[in-house]
Design a protein around this motif. Structure first.
Motif, PDB file in Angstrom:
ATOM      1  N   SER A 235      37.404   4.530 -31.518  1.00  0.00           N
ATOM      2  CA  SER A 235      36.900   4.519 -30.136  1.00  0.00           C
ATOM      3  C   SER A 235      36.653   3.130 -29.569  1.00  0.00           C
ATOM      4  CB  SER A 235      35.582   5.312 -30.057  1.00  0.00           C
ATOM      5  OG  SER A 235      35.759   6.606 -30.552  1.00  0.00           O
ATOM      6  N   ASN A 291      29.679  12.087 -26.229  1.00  0.00           N
ATOM      7  CA  ASN A 291      30.834  12.317 -27.100  1.00  0.00           C
ATOM      8  C   ASN A 291      30.421  12.488 -28.558  1.00  0.00           C
ATOM      9  OD1 ASN A 291      32.700  12.269 -25.051  1.00  0.00           O
ATOM     10  ND2 ASN A 291      33.095  10.073 -25.215  1.00  0.00           N
ATOM     11  N   CYS A 292      29.392  11.744 -28.988  1.00  0.00           N
ATOM     12  CA  CYS A 292      28.939  11.855 -30.378  1.00  0.00           C
ATOM     13  C   CYS A 292      28.312  13.219 -30.651  1.00  0.00           C
ATOM     14  CB  CYS A 292      27.935  10.749 -30.698  1.00  0.00           C
ATOM     15  SG  CYS A 292      28.694   9.136 -30.932  1.00  0.00           S
ATOM     16  N   VAL A 295      31.056  15.891 -31.253  1.00  0.00           N
ATOM     17  CA  VAL A 295      32.143  15.534 -32.161  1.00  0.00           C
ATOM     18  C   VAL A 295      32.571  16.754 -32.995  1.00  0.00           C
ATOM     19  CG1 VAL A 295      30.561  14.763 -33.993  1.00  0.00           C
ATOM     20  CG2 VAL A 295      32.893  13.876 -33.906  1.00  0.00           C
TER      21      VAL A 295
END
Length: 359
Positions: A235, A291-292, A295
């Motif tokens: 990323s 986003n984390c 995941v």
């Protein structure tokens, strides 16, 4: 021609419409006379608004038709946004609302739903896998966000300088983000292969005993670290591009003035670069955090949640519960917890928006 059409339409009005039209025209004349005598601005605005409404009604009766021109224009505008809005309703908002409803049900996808109240949420307190997934998700986010931010900012600062092959390095840094996840994960697994991976070979050459070499994704103590490093590597190129855009928006005159005052590189970074990049950093932190928390694909490609529950995260647990165990109600309850977790973190971040993003 247009006037003839209007006259023709007026002649075709019914007696009731003609009476209503006469009343409205009389009202309009009264309002126009009234507005000329009013000096208070608020009352004047109110009368002007009534004049506009009356004129609109008169025009509607004279021209006929079900819809006015303004309504037709609004319908045309709505027709342009309708496909996107309908898609959002059907594929996003609808499933979200259904998941909230399903979190209070017991359903396996085949038989009828049973209402179980908050039992699905109470089950969470005894679910060892949920607890492990929750902790792993938090650990993954706490480690991945600052590391990605740090490496992306460092790369951006270096590649914003006039160095040789700058564009080549920029492309190489961005490549893992756009490359196929399957291919990138295969390369990563090869690099960190316990048996003959280059990383372990390097550690062995540095003097680490063979029996002490880490097994990376196959070792429960190193699996999460492996996934975090993979996520950072994949990323950081994307966020580097965002930081590059932010850096190129900083005026060069500020650095020249600082140089004239004798500031060194660290002082320039501390007093100019970092404060000017705070809006960019705020954006990166918000996007990275969201986003984390969601995941899934990287965990699936590298460890599939193992060994044991060492890399099990909430989204992977939701998938397992919903589509392997077919406990859709319980999976929806976990989804609601994840939704609330992301919502709270995002609200806290936006609480500091004024301080960090607009300073």
């Amino acid at each position: 021609m247009e006037n003839k059409n209007k006259e023709s339409k007026i002649r075709q009005l019914t007696d009731k419409q003609k009476t209503e039209l006469a009343e409205l025209e009389a009202t309009l004349i009264g309002l126009i006379d009234c507005v000329q005598t009013i000096s208070v601005s608020k009352e004047k605005e109110k009368v002007l608004s009534n004049i506009a409404k009356t004129q609109k009604k008169i025009k509607h009766i004279k021209l006929g038709g079900i819809l006015s021109k303004e309504t037709k224009r609004n319908l045309v505008a709505y027709s342009f946004i309708a496909p996107n809005f309908i898609g959002f309703m059907v594929f996003t908002l609808g499933p979200i609302m259904f998941a909230f409803l399903l979190s209070f049900m017991k359903w396996d996808g085949n038989n009828a739903m049973d209402f179980v109240g908050i039992n699905n949420f109470l089950r969470l307190t005894d679910d060892v896998r949920f607890k492990a997934a929750f902790v792993n998700t938090v650990v993954y986010s706490l480690a991945t966000v600052p590391l990605t931010l740090l490496f992306a900012l460092g790369l951006a600062i270096i590649l914003n300088q006039k160095v040789k092959f700058r564009n080549v390095f920029r492309t190489a840094s961005f490549f893992p983000y756009v490359a196929s996840l399957v291919a990138v994960a295969a390369v990563w697994n090869m690099l960190f292969s316990p048996a003959n991976g280059p990383v372990n070979m390097l550690l062995a050459n540095l003097g680490v005993a063979v029996k002490n070499l880490p097994k990376w994704a196959a070792d429960k103590h190193f699996a999460m670290l492996t996934v975090i490093l993979f996520s950072v590597w994949k990323s950081m190129g994307y966020y580097m591009v965002i930081y590059l855009a932010g850096l190129q928006g900083i005026s060069a005159e500020m650095y020249e003035a600082a140089s004239l005052d004798g500031a060194n590189s660290w002082q320039k970074f501390k007093s100019i670069t970092w404060p000017m990049l705070q809006p960019t950093t705020f954006f990166v932190v918000v996007i990275l955090t969201i986003n984390c928390f969601k995941v899934y694909d990287q965990i699936y490609m590298i460890t599939q949640g193992g060994p044991g529950t060492s890399t099990l995260v909430l989204v992977y647990h939701i998938y397992d519960t919903a589509f392997k165990s077919w406990d859709l109600g319980y999976a929806s309850a976990i989804s609601v917890v994840l939704f609330l977790l992301v919502l709270i973190v995002t609200l806290v971040q936006f609480k500091g928006e004024k301080k960090y993003a607009n300073s």
